[in-house]
Design a protein around this motif. Structure first.
Motif, PDB file in Angstrom:
ATOM      1  N   PHE A  91       0.154  -8.740   5.418  1.00  0.00           N
ATOM      2  CA  PHE A  91       1.553  -8.311   5.344  1.00  0.00           C
ATOM      3  C   PHE A  91       1.879  -7.977   3.886  1.00  0.00           C
ATOM      4  O   PHE A  91       1.493  -8.714   2.973  1.00  0.00           O
ATOM      5  CB  PHE A  91       2.501  -9.409   5.829  1.00  0.00           C
ATOM      6  CG  PHE A  91       2.493  -9.632   7.311  1.00  0.00           C
ATOM      7  CD1 PHE A  91       3.403  -8.979   8.124  1.00  0.00           C
ATOM      8  CD2 PHE A  91       1.574 -10.495   7.892  1.00  0.00           C
ATOM      9  CE1 PHE A  91       3.409  -9.190   9.496  1.00  0.00           C
ATOM     10  CE2 PHE A  91       1.570 -10.713   9.258  1.00  0.00           C
ATOM     11  CZ  PHE A  91       2.487 -10.056  10.073  1.00  0.00           C
ATOM     12  N   VAL A  92       2.610  -6.882   3.686  1.00  0.00           N
ATOM     13  CA  VAL A  92       3.004  -6.474   2.327  1.00  0.00           C
ATOM     14  C   VAL A  92       4.468  -6.064   2.335  1.00  0.00           C
ATOM     15  O   VAL A  92       4.899  -5.282   3.197  1.00  0.00           O
ATOM     16  CB  VAL A  92       2.142  -5.294   1.817  1.00  0.00           C
ATOM     17  CG1 VAL A  92       2.636  -4.839   0.439  1.00  0.00           C
ATOM     18  CG2 VAL A  92       0.675  -5.682   1.750  1.00  0.00           C
ATOM     19  N   SER A  97      11.679   0.076  -5.578  1.00  0.00           N
ATOM     20  CA  SER A  97      11.025   0.349  -6.865  1.00  0.00           C
ATOM     21  C   SER A  97       9.548   0.657  -6.691  1.00  0.00           C
ATOM     22  O   SER A  97       8.848   0.936  -7.666  1.00  0.00           O
ATOM     23  CB  SER A  97      11.174  -0.860  -7.784  1.00  0.00           C
ATOM     24  OG  SER A  97      10.573  -2.007  -7.194  1.00  0.00           O
ATOM     25  N   ASN A  98       9.056   0.600  -5.444  1.00  0.00           N
ATOM     26  CA  ASN A  98       7.647   0.777  -5.092  1.00  0.00           C
ATOM     27  C   ASN A  98       6.771  -0.399  -5.499  1.00  0.00           C
ATOM     28  O   ASN A  98       5.548  -0.337  -5.367  1.00  0.00           O
ATOM     29  CB  ASN A  98       7.068   2.075  -5.688  1.00  0.00           C
ATOM     30  CG  ASN A  98       7.608   3.315  -4.975  1.00  0.00           C
ATOM     31  OD1 ASN A  98       7.837   3.294  -3.768  1.00  0.00           O
ATOM     32  ND2 ASN A  98       7.837   4.377  -5.728  1.00  0.00           N
ATOM     33  N   VAL A 177      14.430  -8.104 -10.499  1.00  0.00           N
ATOM     34  CA  VAL A 177      14.804  -7.319  -9.318  1.00  0.00           C
ATOM     35  C   VAL A 177      16.261  -7.632  -8.971  1.00  0.00           C
ATOM     36  O   VAL A 177      16.579  -8.719  -8.500  1.00  0.00           O
ATOM     37  CB  VAL A 177      13.889  -7.641  -8.112  1.00  0.00           C
ATOM     38  CG1 VAL A 177      14.375  -6.890  -6.868  1.00  0.00           C
ATOM     39  CG2 VAL A 177      12.458  -7.265  -8.428  1.00  0.00           C
ATOM     40  N   LYS A 178      17.131  -6.686  -9.220  1.00  0.00           N
ATOM     41  CA  LYS A 178      18.567  -6.905  -9.027  1.00  0.00           C
ATOM     42  C   LYS A 178      19.051  -6.445  -7.652  1.00  0.00           C
ATOM     43  O   LYS A 178      20.147  -6.775  -7.225  1.00  0.00           O
ATOM     44  CB  LYS A 178      19.361  -6.171 -10.121  1.00  0.00           C
ATOM     45  CG  LYS A 178      18.986  -6.603 -11.542  1.00  0.00           C
ATOM     46  CD  LYS A 178      19.185  -8.109 -11.742  1.00  0.00           C
ATOM     47  CE  LYS A 178      18.835  -8.514 -13.165  1.00  0.00           C
ATOM     48  NZ  LYS A 178      18.897  -9.991 -13.342  1.00  0.00           N
ATOM     49  N   GLU A 179      18.242  -5.639  -6.968  1.00  0.00           N
ATOM     50  CA  GLU A 179      18.650  -5.170  -5.658  1.00  0.00           C
ATOM     51  C   GLU A 179      17.416  -4.976  -4.785  1.00  0.00           C
ATOM     52  O   GLU A 179      16.306  -4.807  -5.282  1.00  0.00           O
ATOM     53  CB  GLU A 179      19.429  -3.857  -5.767  1.00  0.00           C
ATOM     54  CG  GLU A 179      18.648  -2.750  -6.450  1.00  0.00           C
ATOM     55  CD  GLU A 179      19.467  -1.479  -6.623  1.00  0.00           C
ATOM     56  OE1 GLU A 179      18.853  -0.399  -6.731  1.00  0.00           O
ATOM     57  OE2 GLU A 179      20.702  -1.573  -6.644  1.00  0.00           O
ATOM     58  N   MET A 180      17.636  -5.065  -3.478  1.00  0.00           N
ATOM     59  CA  MET A 180      16.540  -4.887  -2.532  1.00  0.00           C
ATOM     60  C   MET A 180      16.928  -3.805  -1.530  1.00  0.00           C
ATOM     61  O   MET A 180      17.145  -4.051  -0.350  1.00  0.00           O
ATOM     62  CB  MET A 180      16.222  -6.212  -1.830  1.00  0.00           C
ATOM     63  CG  MET A 180      15.593  -7.243  -2.732  1.00  0.00           C
ATOM     64  SD  MET A 180      15.082  -8.748  -1.866  1.00  0.00           S
ATOM     65  CE  MET A 180      16.671  -9.521  -1.600  1.00  0.00           C
ATOM     66  N   GLU A 182      16.265  -0.305   0.564  1.00  0.00           N
ATOM     67  CA  GLU A 182      15.158   0.415   1.209  1.00  0.00           C
ATOM     68  C   GLU A 182      13.870  -0.399   1.215  1.00  0.00           C
ATOM     69  O   GLU A 182      12.797   0.126   0.972  1.00  0.00           O
ATOM     70  CB  GLU A 182      14.927   1.761   0.509  1.00  0.00           C
ATOM     71  CG  GLU A 182      16.114   2.689   0.569  1.00  0.00           C
ATOM     72  CD  GLU A 182      16.571   2.967   2.006  1.00  0.00           C
ATOM     73  OE1 GLU A 182      15.702   3.093   2.887  1.00  0.00           O
ATOM     74  OE2 GLU A 182      17.783   3.005   2.219  1.00  0.00           O
ATOM     75  N   ALA A 183      13.993  -1.675   1.466  1.00  0.00           N
ATOM     76  CA  ALA A 183      12.802  -2.516   1.560  1.00  0.00           C
ATOM     77  C   ALA A 183      12.043  -2.196   2.842  1.00  0.00           C
ATOM     78  O   ALA A 183      12.616  -1.767   3.844  1.00  0.00           O
ATOM     79  CB  ALA A 183      13.191  -3.990   1.536  1.00  0.00           C
TER      80      ALA A 183
END
Length: 219
Positions: A91-92, A97-98, A177-180, A182-183
């Motif tokens: 799992f990844v 941010s890619n 990482v300030k936002e998540m 389009e994860a």
């Protein structure tokens, strides 16, 4: 003398209330009720991020997100006619941010959580006595929480046709990482006989504004 007695009484009260960790059961997740789901060549995956402080505290006894830990409840199902092997290392998590992240083992998750919770408050309130008392009590809590994290973690599994399995994947999110937004979560299953690989990608969307769906029990 009265002040010391008062402090000791308060210390005793907090020690009694914080000296234990009770593992809580988790509602089983159905793929149809998961916040995001996908199926590829008969390999089905569902995932629900647990982001609310209330939900995290209910399941793990602490707010994991505030500690920089993202818990994803994952369920997989084998709808093929072949046996499939699913490993947590396949799992990844990919952020907008890619940057890609692999699941962290429970021992690392527990260490991050213990560092976040700490015993500083006890030391400030009660000095050296409070530090030693809280350290002893906290160690019992830490050991119980570590065991609970291990029991809830998604385990490597071989699934016969129509079998399913589930558990939690824990990802450590760096402070920068300030936002998540389009994860996405990718998963892979292997057919041991032919070595065939089945890859599934799930778009989790903007998890900063995620509203968790009500988890439906497995039937």
């Amino acid at each position: 003398m009265k002040k010391l007695l008062a402090r000791l009484l308060i210390l005793f009260y907090f020690s009694a209330s914080c000296a234990s960790y009770t593992a809580q059961p988790v509602t089983l997740l159905r793929i149809q009720a998961a916040a995001a789901s996908a199926e590829q060549e008969g390999f089905a995956v569902g995932v629900t991020p647990h982001l609310s402080a209330e939900r995290n505290t209910q399941i793990f006894g602490a707010d994991l997100k505030q500690a920089g830990i993202l818990p994803l409840q994952v369920v997989v199902r084998n709808n093929t006619q072949e046996r499939l092997t699913v490993r947590k290392g396949d799992f990844v998590l990919r952020l907008s941010s890619n940057n890609e992240y692999a699941p962290a083992p429970p021992s690392v998750v527990a260490a991050r959580l213990e560092s976040y919770l700490g015993v500083i408050g006890w030391t400030v309130a009660f000095g050296l006595v409070g530090f030693f008392a809280s350290s002893a009590q906290q160690q019992e809590v830490n050991n119980a929480r570590r065991a609970d994290l291990r029991s809830k973690e998604f385990a490597d599994v071989s699934l016969d046709s129509q079998d399913s399995a589930q558990g939690f994947l824990f990802f450590l999110i760096p402070d920068e990482v300030k936002e998540m937004k389009e994860a996405a979560l990718s998963a892979r299953a292997l057919e041991p006989s032919g070595g065939k690989k089945i890859n599934v990608a799930l778009r989790l969307g903007d998890m900063d504004t995620w509203n968790e769906r009500k988890v439906q029990p497995e039937k």
